[in-house]
Design a protein around this motif. Structure first.
Motif, PDB file in Angstrom:
ATOM      1  N   ALA A  91      45.006  -5.257  19.326  1.00  0.00           N
ATOM      2  CA  ALA A  91      46.174  -4.784  18.570  1.00  0.00           C
ATOM      3  C   ALA A  91      46.989  -3.794  19.395  1.00  0.00           C
ATOM      4  CB  ALA A  91      45.728  -4.144  17.257  1.00  0.00           C
ATOM      5  N   GLU A  92      46.314  -2.878  20.067  1.00  0.00           N
ATOM      6  CA  GLU A  92      47.017  -1.924  20.925  1.00  0.00           C
ATOM      7  C   GLU A  92      47.736  -2.640  22.060  1.00  0.00           C
ATOM      8  OE1 GLU A  92      43.872   0.823  21.908  1.00  0.00           O
ATOM      9  OE2 GLU A  92      44.461   2.170  20.289  1.00  0.00           O
ATOM     10  N   ASN A  93      47.084  -3.616  22.671  1.00  0.00           N
ATOM     11  CA  ASN A  93      47.709  -4.393  23.750  1.00  0.00           C
ATOM     12  C   ASN A  93      48.948  -5.137  23.260  1.00  0.00           C
ATOM     13  OD1 ASN A  93      45.841  -3.568  25.643  1.00  0.00           O
ATOM     14  ND2 ASN A  93      44.568  -5.382  25.424  1.00  0.00           N
ATOM     15  N   ALA A  94      48.934  -5.553  22.005  1.00  0.00           N
ATOM     16  CA  ALA A  94      50.071  -6.282  21.428  1.00  0.00           C
ATOM     17  C   ALA A  94      51.155  -5.331  20.912  1.00  0.00           C
ATOM     18  CB  ALA A  94      49.592  -7.199  20.304  1.00  0.00           C
ATOM     19  N   GLY A  95      50.866  -4.015  20.899  1.00  0.00           N
ATOM     20  CA  GLY A  95      51.869  -3.043  20.486  1.00  0.00           C
ATOM     21  C   GLY A  95      51.863  -2.689  19.018  1.00  0.00           C
ATOM     22  N   TYR A  96      50.810  -3.030  18.294  1.00  0.00           N
ATOM     23  CA  TYR A  96      50.741  -2.705  16.874  1.00  0.00           C
ATOM     24  C   TYR A  96      50.089  -1.350  16.662  1.00  0.00           C
ATOM     25  CZ  TYR A  96      52.252  -7.424  16.150  1.00  0.00           C
ATOM     26  OH  TYR A  96      52.996  -8.574  16.189  1.00  0.00           O
TER      27      TYR A  96
END
Length: 104
Positions: A91-96
Motif C-alpha cells: 500500500a505504501e509503495n502504491a501511495g495509499y
C-alpha cells in the motif's frame, strides 16, 4: 438485447463506489464458496492498485473483513504495519495512506 457482462458490471460498481464514498480508488475481491478471496477489478488502471489487490487476497483489511464478516477501517497504513506487514508495504509503495474494507 445486449449480453450481460459480469466484468463490466463489477468495473462499474468499483467506479461508482469511488463516487459514492468520495475515495480515490476502490477494488473488488470476490469469495466464491470453498475458496479464498479472488481479485476481480479496480476503479481505474493504476498498476499499483492492481499489485496491491494481489497482496490483499492474502493479507490486509479485505481478508480480515471477509474472515470476521465486519467492516475494517478506515485505518492509517503507517499504524497497521504490524497488523498487515505485506499489505502495508504494498500500500505504501502504491501511495495509499488509508484503507478500509466492507464485506458485501
Amino acid at each position: 438485447m445486449k449480453d450481460f457482462d459480469l466484468v463490466e458490471l463489477l468495473n462499474l460498481l468499483a467506479v461508482r463506489c469511488t463516487e459514492l464514498l468520495s475515495v480515490s480508488a476502490a477494488a473488488l475481491l470476490l469469495a466464491p464458496p470453498e475458496t479464498g478471496l479472488r481479485p476481480m477489478t479496480t476503479s481505474g488502471s493504476d498498476s499499483g492498485l492492481s499489485d496491491l489487490l494481489a497482496v490483499a487476497q492474502y493479507n490486509g483489511p479485505a481478508r480480515e473483513s471477509h474472515r470476521e464478516v465486519t467492516s475494517v477501517g478506515p485505518v492509517d497504513i503507517g499504524s497497521a504495519c504490524c497488523r498487515w506487514p505485506d499489505f502495508c508495504g504494498a500500500a505504501e509503495n502504491a501511495g495509499y495512506l488509508q484503507v478500509c474494507s466492507v464485506p458485501m
